[in-house]
Design a protein around this motif. Structure first.
Motif, PDB file in Angstrom:
ATOM      1  N   PHE A 204       0.861  -1.185   0.000  1.00 13.13           N
ATOM      2  CA  PHE A 204       0.000   0.000   0.000  1.00 13.13           C
ATOM      3  C   PHE A 204       0.894   1.231   0.000  1.00 13.13           C
ATOM      4  CE2 PHE A 204      -2.234  -3.330   2.306  1.00 13.13           C
ATOM      5  CZ  PHE A 204      -3.466  -3.343   1.664  1.00 13.13           C
ATOM      6  N   LYS A 205       0.489   2.259  -0.747  1.00 11.39           N
ATOM      7  CA  LYS A 205       1.200   3.537  -0.626  1.00 11.39           C
ATOM      8  C   LYS A 205       0.290   4.454   0.171  1.00 11.39           C
ATOM      9  CE  LYS A 205       3.438   7.207  -3.300  1.00 11.39           C
ATOM     10  NZ  LYS A 205       2.395   8.107  -3.879  1.00 11.39           N
TER      11      LYS A 205
ATOM     12  N   LEU B  51      -4.710   6.952   1.206  1.00 10.34           N
ATOM     13  CA  LEU B  51      -4.427   5.663   0.573  1.00 10.34           C
ATOM     14  C   LEU B  51      -4.253   5.926  -0.923  1.00 10.34           C
ATOM     15  CD1 LEU B  51      -4.129   2.602   0.645  1.00 10.34           C
ATOM     16  CD2 LEU B  51      -6.620   2.411   0.561  1.00 10.34           C
ATOM     17  N   GLU B  52      -2.981   6.084  -1.321  1.00 10.72           N
ATOM     18  CA  GLU B  52      -2.703   6.584  -2.669  1.00 10.72           C
ATOM     19  C   GLU B  52      -2.621   5.490  -3.735  1.00 10.72           C
ATOM     20  OE1 GLU B  52      -0.316  10.258  -0.568  1.00 10.72           O
ATOM     21  OE2 GLU B  52       0.751   8.481  -1.232  1.00 10.72           O
ATOM     22  N   GLU B  53      -2.028   4.346  -3.366  1.00  9.96           N
ATOM     23  CA  GLU B  53      -1.904   3.257  -4.329  1.00  9.96           C
ATOM     24  C   GLU B  53      -1.937   1.930  -3.585  1.00  9.96           C
ATOM     25  OE1 GLU B  53       1.331   3.562  -7.209  1.00  9.96           O
ATOM     26  OE2 GLU B  53       1.507   5.724  -6.887  1.00  9.96           O
TER      27      GLU B  53
ATOM     28  N   SER C 198      -2.751  -3.026   9.790  1.00  7.13           N
ATOM     29  CA  SER C 198      -4.102  -3.532  10.043  1.00  7.13           C
ATOM     30  C   SER C 198      -5.064  -2.996   8.990  1.00  7.13           C
ATOM     31  CB  SER C 198      -4.573  -3.097  11.439  1.00  7.13           C
ATOM     32  OG  SER C 198      -4.732  -1.693  11.464  1.00  7.13           O
ATOM     33  N   MET C 199      -6.195  -3.667   8.796  1.00  7.35           N
ATOM     34  CA  MET C 199      -7.219  -3.174   7.871  1.00  7.35           C
ATOM     35  C   MET C 199      -7.785  -1.859   8.390  1.00  7.35           C
ATOM     36  SD  MET C 199      -7.551  -4.495   5.017  1.00  7.35           S
ATOM     37  CE  MET C 199      -8.903  -3.422   4.562  1.00  7.35           C
ATOM     38  N   GLU C 200      -7.830  -1.711   9.708  1.00  3.53           N
ATOM     39  CA  GLU C 200      -8.279  -0.473  10.333  1.00  3.53           C
ATOM     40  C   GLU C 200      -7.426   0.700   9.843  1.00  3.53           C
ATOM     41  OE1 GLU C 200     -11.148   0.755  11.771  1.00  3.53           O
ATOM     42  OE2 GLU C 200     -11.184  -1.270  12.645  1.00  3.53           O
ATOM     43  N   GLU C 201      -6.107   0.474   9.814  1.00  3.57           N
ATOM     44  CA  GLU C 201      -5.175   1.526   9.355  1.00  3.57           C
ATOM     45  C   GLU C 201      -5.403   1.839   7.869  1.00  3.57           C
ATOM     46  OE1 GLU C 201      -0.927   0.765   9.945  1.00  3.57           O
ATOM     47  OE2 GLU C 201      -0.439   2.385   8.529  1.00  3.57           O
ATOM     48  N   VAL C 202      -5.635   0.797   7.066  1.00  2.00           N
ATOM     49  CA  VAL C 202      -5.874   0.999   5.633  1.00  2.00           C
ATOM     50  C   VAL C 202      -7.154   1.814   5.439  1.00  2.00           C
ATOM     51  CG1 VAL C 202      -6.383  -0.165   3.432  1.00  2.00           C
ATOM     52  CG2 VAL C 202      -4.651  -1.113   4.966  1.00  2.00           C
ATOM     53  N   LEU C 203      -8.203   1.460   6.182  1.00  2.00           N
ATOM     54  CA  LEU C 203      -9.486   2.155   6.052  1.00  2.00           C
ATOM     55  C   LEU C 203      -9.367   3.618   6.507  1.00  2.00           C
ATOM     56  CD1 LEU C 203     -12.505   1.992   5.339  1.00  2.00           C
ATOM     57  CD2 LEU C 203     -12.962   1.344   7.713  1.00  2.00           C
ATOM     58  N   THR C 204      -8.658   3.832   7.619  1.00  2.01           N
ATOM     59  CA  THR C 204      -8.468   5.209   8.109  1.00  2.01           C
ATOM     60  C   THR C 204      -7.704   6.035   7.075  1.00  2.01           C
ATOM     61  OG1 THR C 204      -8.448   4.382  10.364  1.00  2.01           O
ATOM     62  CG2 THR C 204      -7.565   6.592  10.033  1.00  2.01           C
ATOM     63  N   ALA C 205      -6.658   5.433   6.498  1.00  4.08           N
ATOM     64  CA  ALA C 205      -5.883   6.135   5.466  1.00  4.08           C
ATOM     65  C   ALA C 205      -6.796   6.472   4.285  1.00  4.08           C
ATOM     66  CB  ALA C 205      -4.718   5.265   5.003  1.00  4.08           C
TER      67      ALA C 205
ATOM     68  N   VAL D 242       5.528   3.636   1.064  1.00  4.97           N
ATOM     69  CA  VAL D 242       5.059   2.323   0.623  1.00  4.97           C
ATOM     70  C   VAL D 242       5.221   1.341   1.791  1.00  4.97           C
ATOM     71  CG1 VAL D 242       5.316   0.473  -1.080  1.00  4.97           C
ATOM     72  CG2 VAL D 242       5.704   2.867  -1.756  1.00  4.97           C
ATOM     73  N   VAL D 243       4.135   0.664   2.115  1.00  2.00           N
ATOM     74  CA  VAL D 243       4.133  -0.250   3.263  1.00  2.00           C
ATOM     75  C   VAL D 243       3.749  -1.647   2.805  1.00  2.00           C
ATOM     76  CG1 VAL D 243       3.161  -0.679   5.562  1.00  2.00           C
ATOM     77  CG2 VAL D 243       3.321   1.667   4.704  1.00  2.00           C
ATOM     78  N   THR D 244       4.458  -2.642   3.299  1.00  2.00           N
ATOM     79  CA  THR D 244       4.080  -4.040   3.042  1.00  2.00           C
ATOM     80  C   THR D 244       4.148  -4.797   4.356  1.00  2.00           C
ATOM     81  OG1 THR D 244       4.407  -5.924   1.538  1.00  2.00           O
ATOM     82  CG2 THR D 244       6.397  -4.940   2.443  1.00  2.00           C
ATOM     83  N   PRO D 245       3.265  -5.787   4.551  1.00  2.00           N
ATOM     84  CA  PRO D 245       3.334  -6.547   5.805  1.00  2.00           C
ATOM     85  C   PRO D 245       4.719  -7.155   6.007  1.00  2.00           C
ATOM     86  CG  PRO D 245       1.320  -7.083   4.629  1.00  2.00           C
ATOM     87  CD  PRO D 245       2.141  -6.228   3.706  1.00  2.00           C
ATOM     88  N   GLU D 246       5.237  -7.046   7.239  1.00  2.00           N
ATOM     89  CA  GLU D 246       6.555  -7.633   7.518  1.00  2.00           C
ATOM     90  C   GLU D 246       6.421  -9.156   7.474  1.00  2.00           C
ATOM     91  OE1 GLU D 246       7.504  -6.291  11.458  1.00  2.00           O
ATOM     92  OE2 GLU D 246       5.911  -7.482  12.363  1.00  2.00           O
TER      93      GLU D 246
END
Ligand SMILES: *Cc1c(COP(=O)(O)O)cnc(C)c1O
Length: 356
Positions: free
Chosen positions: A240-241, A294-296, A281-288, A246-250
């Motif tokens: 996710f950007k 949540l750009e990309e 977390s999905m919570e973080e993705v949704l908040t972004a 850019v973030v990816t699960p560790e």
């Protein structure tokens, strides 16, 4: 040890398929590589033989307890007509990591590479050269000992088969819709998620069918414990950007360590784009998403290389990402990675192995 392989050439060669109509993994070349493992002798009898069905004992342990591992990589045709492999050493390392998890005896990675090169030497005319096409390489190991005992087998067989594949994006790269799966689990802590082993994939079919039924291309898997943290999408790693980073699960012990994932991270670091591997977390993705940050989003894997995500639906709420258009970083990663893989772009990392 020397990499001597007995070669038996096929008497009749098949015609090459039309690159326009190729489907994934449906067509196979004239030859395959095989090798056996016997307790006390190790891996023996490396051979290249005509591609053909194999005989298997109905009690072969793989048929009962799924003791098997596989790999997937591609050979591309360069503009000069050479065959190009992308980080094949990473695949053989991972094959042995999967072997360890499935209690399968390790293979000699250098020897296996030599065997693959000999097979490709014989089959190089099968590498298609149309835009986006490649020769998919599938090494795999199965437990062949006839026994119903629930225990590691004493006999195995390793194969390498080759399949010319068409372009993943015949109409050009385009974003797909993904459904977040919050019932079924792909892999759990302490399980086999980090191994490329058959059962992991068939266990995902019902979730995939559910997603397809609701008009989505793939499933996004969450962690198996809390169903809270992002793990992977389908058979791809996910990025996710968010607000420029850019973030990816560790990596944990349920995420598959993709070679494409590793290359994406290294490429972003080389470009000095902020990239981090951490729990998300999905919570973080949704908040972004709600904050417009949540750009990309995209998946990464050998089959599609980079697959942009245009929509992500979680608990019935669709998040439309970048107006369903492929993002800038996503596009650059796709172009650079495929450019390096096909030998069309310079490879500053030493990732490719060229066979002339
Ligand atoms: C193979 C695979 C990937 C991608 O790995 P690559 O080495 O990039 O092809 C990701 N997730 C799963 C579950 C896989 O099986």
């Amino acid at each position: 040890m020397e990499a001597t392989v007995a070669i038996t050439e096929a008497k009749q060669k098949k015609g090459k398929p039309d690159p326009e109509t190729l489907q994934f993994g449906k067509t196979f070349t004239d030859h395959m590589f095989t090798m056996e493992y016997e307790e006390g002798k190790g891996w023996i009898k490396p051979e290249i033989i005509p591609y053909a069905p194999v005989e298997i004992d109905p009690a072969a342990m793989v048929l009962h307890y799924s003791q098997s591992v596989f790999e997937g990589l591609k050979a591309y045709r360069s503009p000069d007509g050479e065959a190009v492999l992308f980080r094949p050493d990473e695949n053989f390392k991972r094959l042995n990591r999967s072997n360890r998890r499935l209690s399968i005896p390790p293979v000699n990675e250098e020897l296996l590479m030599e065997y693959l090169l000999q097979l490709l030497e014989l089959e190089k005319d099968w590498i298609p050269d149309a835009e986006g096409t490649s020769l998919y390489i599938r090494p795999f190991i199965i437990a062949t000992e006839p026994s119903l005992q629930v225990a590691p087998a004493k006999a195995y067989k390793l194969f390498i088969i080759l399949s010319p594949v068409g372009s993943y994006y015949p109409e050009g790269i385009h974003p797909v819709s993904i459904m977040v799966e919050d019932h079924f689990t792909r892999a759990a802590r302490g399980g086999t998620g980090t191994a490329k082993t058959g059962g992991n994939y068939s266990a995902g079919y019902n979730a995939q069918a559910k997603a397809s039924g609701e008009g989505h291309a793939q499933v996004l898997w969450l962690d198996g414990v809390e169903k809270k943290y992002v793990e992977e999408v389908g058979s791809m790693n996910v990025f996710f950007k968010i607000n420029g980073e850019v973030v990816t699960p560790e990596l944990n012990d349920s995420i598959l360590q993709g070679v494409t994932r590793k290359s994406v991270i290294e490429l972003l670091q080389y470009w000095k784009v902020p990239v981090s591997e951490r729990r998300i977390s999905m919570e973080e993705v949704l908040t972004a998403y709600e904050n417009g940050e949540l750009e990309e989003a995209f998946g990464s894997g050998t089959a599609a290389v980079i697959s942009p995500i245009g929509e992500l639906t979680w608990k019935g709420t669709p998040m439309i990402i970048n107006g369903r258009k492929t993002g800038e970083i996503t596009k650059s990663l796709y172009q650079t990675l495929t450019g390096i893989q096909t030998g069309q772009e310079k490879d500053p990392f030493g990732w490719t192995r060229t066979i002339s």
